[in-house]
Design a protein around this motif. Structure first.
Motif, PDB file in Angstrom:
ATOM      1  N   GLY A 254       0.816  -1.214   0.000  1.00 58.72           N
ATOM      2  CA  GLY A 254       0.000   0.000   0.000  1.00 58.72           C
ATOM      3  C   GLY A 254       0.842   1.253   0.000  1.00 58.72           C
ATOM      4  N   THR A 255       0.203   2.372  -0.303  1.00 62.46           N
ATOM      5  CA  THR A 255       0.941   3.623  -0.486  1.00 62.46           C
ATOM      6  C   THR A 255       1.466   4.196   0.833  1.00 62.46           C
ATOM      7  OG1 THR A 255      -1.143   4.878  -0.443  1.00 62.46           O
ATOM      8  CG2 THR A 255      -0.321   4.184  -2.592  1.00 62.46           C
ATOM      9  N   THR A 256       0.721   4.056   1.924  1.00 64.06           N
ATOM     10  CA  THR A 256       1.210   4.558   3.208  1.00 64.06           C
ATOM     11  C   THR A 256       2.380   3.713   3.700  1.00 64.06           C
ATOM     12  OG1 THR A 256      -1.035   5.317   3.743  1.00 64.06           O
ATOM     13  CG2 THR A 256       0.551   5.241   5.544  1.00 64.06           C
ATOM     14  N   CYS A 257       2.281   2.400   3.531  1.00 63.67           N
ATOM     15  CA  CYS A 257       3.395   1.530   3.933  1.00 63.67           C
ATOM     16  C   CYS A 257       4.618   1.766   3.055  1.00 63.67           C
ATOM     17  CB  CYS A 257       2.959   0.076   3.890  1.00 63.67           C
ATOM     18  SG  CYS A 257       1.846  -0.374   5.247  1.00 63.67           S
ATOM     19  N   LEU A 258       4.422   2.176   1.818  1.00 63.00           N
ATOM     20  CA  LEU A 258       5.569   2.532   0.975  1.00 63.00           C
ATOM     21  C   LEU A 258       6.303   3.732   1.560  1.00 63.00           C
ATOM     22  CD1 LEU A 258       7.332   2.278  -1.507  1.00 63.00           C
ATOM     23  CD2 LEU A 258       5.579   3.505  -2.820  1.00 63.00           C
ATOM     24  N   GLU A 259       5.558   4.707   2.093  1.00 66.77           N
ATOM     25  CA  GLU A 259       6.202   5.839   2.765  1.00 66.77           C
ATOM     26  C   GLU A 259       6.930   5.393   4.022  1.00 66.77           C
ATOM     27  OE1 GLU A 259       6.721   8.757   1.652  1.00 66.77           O
ATOM     28  OE2 GLU A 259       5.413   8.638  -0.104  1.00 66.77           O
ATOM     29  N   VAL A 260       6.380   4.397   4.724  1.00 64.10           N
ATOM     30  CA  VAL A 260       7.077   3.852   5.899  1.00 64.10           C
ATOM     31  C   VAL A 260       8.400   3.232   5.465  1.00 64.10           C
ATOM     32  CG1 VAL A 260       6.988   2.169   7.776  1.00 64.10           C
ATOM     33  CG2 VAL A 260       4.934   3.472   7.175  1.00 64.10           C
ATOM     34  N   ALA A 261       8.392   2.503   4.364  1.00 60.85           N
ATOM     35  CA  ALA A 261       9.632   1.903   3.854  1.00 60.85           C
ATOM     36  C   ALA A 261      10.686   2.979   3.613  1.00 60.85           C
ATOM     37  CB  ALA A 261       9.355   1.131   2.565  1.00 60.85           C
ATOM     38  N   ARG A 262      10.271   4.074   3.009  1.00 62.75           N
ATOM     39  CA  ARG A 262      11.218   5.165   2.741  1.00 62.75           C
ATOM     40  C   ARG A 262      11.739   5.774   4.042  1.00 62.75           C
ATOM     41  NH1 ARG A 262       7.077   7.177  -1.921  1.00 62.75           N
ATOM     42  NH2 ARG A 262       7.998   6.003  -3.662  1.00 62.75           N
ATOM     43  N   ALA A 263      10.870   5.837   5.055  1.00 60.62           N
ATOM     44  CA  ALA A 263      11.283   6.412   6.343  1.00 60.62           C
ATOM     45  C   ALA A 263      12.246   5.500   7.093  1.00 60.62           C
ATOM     46  CB  ALA A 263      10.051   6.689   7.209  1.00 60.62           C
ATOM     47  N   LEU A 264      12.281   4.223   6.732  1.00 68.55           N
ATOM     48  CA  LEU A 264      13.138   3.258   7.438  1.00 68.55           C
ATOM     49  C   LEU A 264      14.458   2.995   6.718  1.00 68.55           C
ATOM     50  CD1 LEU A 264      10.483   0.571   8.472  1.00 68.55           C
ATOM     51  CD2 LEU A 264      11.403   2.439   9.870  1.00 68.55           C
ATOM     52  N   ARG A 265      14.687   3.653   5.605  1.00 76.10           N
ATOM     53  CA  ARG A 265      15.863   3.344   4.770  1.00 76.10           C
ATOM     54  C   ARG A 265      17.192   3.486   5.512  1.00 76.10           C
ATOM     55  NH1 ARG A 265      16.915   2.592  -0.324  1.00 76.10           N
ATOM     56  NH2 ARG A 265      18.859   3.769  -0.132  1.00 76.10           N
ATOM     57  N   HIS A 266      17.268   4.410   6.442  1.00 75.45           N
ATOM     58  CA  HIS A 266      18.544   4.676   7.106  1.00 75.45           C
ATOM     59  C   HIS A 266      18.596   4.123   8.529  1.00 75.45           C
ATOM     60  CE1 HIS A 266      19.660   7.057   3.670  1.00 75.45           C
ATOM     61  NE2 HIS A 266      18.535   7.721   3.782  1.00 75.45           N
ATOM     62  N   ARG A 267      17.737   3.145   8.795  1.00 74.51           N
ATOM     63  CA  ARG A 267      17.709   2.513  10.114  1.00 74.51           C
ATOM     64  C   ARG A 267      18.386   1.149  10.065  1.00 74.51           C
ATOM     65  NH1 ARG A 267      13.500   4.327  13.201  1.00 74.51           N
ATOM     66  NH2 ARG A 267      14.364   2.926  14.783  1.00 74.51           N
ATOM     67  N   ARG A 268      18.791   0.667  11.234  1.00 72.74           N
ATOM     68  CA  ARG A 268      19.396  -0.666  11.341  1.00 72.74           C
ATOM     69  C   ARG A 268      18.291  -1.636  11.740  1.00 72.74           C
ATOM     70  NH1 ARG A 268      25.126  -0.938  14.033  1.00 72.74           N
ATOM     71  NH2 ARG A 268      25.423   0.323  12.164  1.00 72.74           N
ATOM     72  N   LEU A 269      17.734  -2.302  10.761  1.00 74.17           N
ATOM     73  CA  LEU A 269      16.560  -3.138  10.966  1.00 74.17           C
ATOM     74  C   LEU A 269      16.610  -4.342  10.029  1.00 74.17           C
ATOM     75  CD1 LEU A 269      13.901  -0.277  10.765  1.00 74.17           C
ATOM     76  CD2 LEU A 269      14.546  -1.464  12.874  1.00 74.17           C
ATOM     77  N   THR A 270      15.812  -5.343  10.349  1.00 74.80           N
ATOM     78  CA  THR A 270      15.492  -6.420   9.408  1.00 74.80           C
ATOM     79  C   THR A 270      14.062  -6.191   8.947  1.00 74.80           C
ATOM     80  OG1 THR A 270      16.975  -7.990  10.495  1.00 74.80           O
ATOM     81  CG2 THR A 270      15.211  -8.903   9.132  1.00 74.80           C
TER      82      THR A 270
END
Length: 252
Positions: A101-117
């Motif tokens: 979904g489009t909102t979750c796509l924005e979440v993906a962009r917000a997480l790009r510079h985090r240390r996560l799996t």
């Protein structure tokens, strides 16, 4: 009126009426007829409607989800604020399953510079996170839905069943305290249920237009959510009822 908002209004007007003339759409939006004709061409290219001389007829049935390309242009600033709030709720080192979904796509962009799996459930989000230096990317199997590129089917569900996540970030087509979380697509609803079952914590993301709306496919009751991130325009009565179901509601 901004272009994305005008396209949304035109889409809704044509879908509600079945067919609408250019002059009527110009009066509705306050735009010139020349601008409306250009907008109709854009929407026709996206498969939303069909042009005819002097107007357009809808190709979307009631209860159908508008195309991803159109939704991606709507409410982008609100979606980014929601995404930033979700990112603040996720700690470095977490494992996250991220819905389509489009909102979750924005979440993906917000997480790009985090240390996560992160396990994204759409190829749009996979692309957004690809190459992120500190993100360990897990790509589930499955069949991408056309346009949406959401991963669906038994391979996706099996991938999720084999994993356990700290957090699931779930989008929705509708959310009410009475009817819970709902989706337009049955296969999408099944994947959302699998994602919820695989996570210790569930955060729903929904702009205010999704609240008080119910789509066809039931996903989960509101009580299955731990948190909801929405915007300030969300109806007080609905957010109050969702809070009463034990959900922490955050407005941005």
């Amino acid at each position: 009126m901004a272009g994305a908002e005008r396209l949304r209004q035109i889409t809704e007007a044509v879908r509600e009426a079945g067919r609408v003339g250019v002059a009527e759409l110009a009066a509705l939006t306050g735009a010139s007829e020349m601008t409306i004709r250009r907008d109709l061409e854009v929407l026709a290219d996206q498969g939303v409607l069909e042009r005819y001389r002097g107007g357009a007829r809808s190709l979307l049935l009631r209860g159908e989800e508008p195309p991803f390309a159109l939704r991606a242009q709507e409410g982008t600033e609100v979606k980014r604020r929601i995404a930033a709030e979700v990112a603040d709720l996720i700690a470095d080192g977490e494992s996250v399953v991220l819905d389509s979904g489009t909102t979750c796509l924005e979440v993906a962009r917000a997480l790009r510079h985090r240390r996560l799996t992160v396990a994204p459930l759409s190829l749009h989000a996979v692309n957004a996170l690809s190459g992120a230096p500190d993100v360990t990317l897990l790509v589930p199997g499955g069949r991408p839905r056309s346009g949406e590129l959401a991963l669906t089917g038994p391979l996706t569900q099996a991938s999720l069943a084999a994993l356990r996540f700290d957090t699931a970030v779930i989008g929705c087509c509708g959310l009410t305290a009475a009817d819970g979380l709902t989706a337009f697509d049955l296969d999408d609803a099944a994947v959302k249920r699998a994602a919820i079952a695989s996570a210790r914590r569930v955060i729903a993301v929904a702009d205010s237009t999704k609240l008080s709306r119910t789509a066809l496919a039931f996903v989960a009751p509101a009580s299955a959510l731990h948190a909801l991130v929405t915007d300030e325009a969300a109806p007080e009565e609905e957010t109050g009822a969702i809070t009463a179901a034990g959900v922490a509601v955050r407005r941005v």
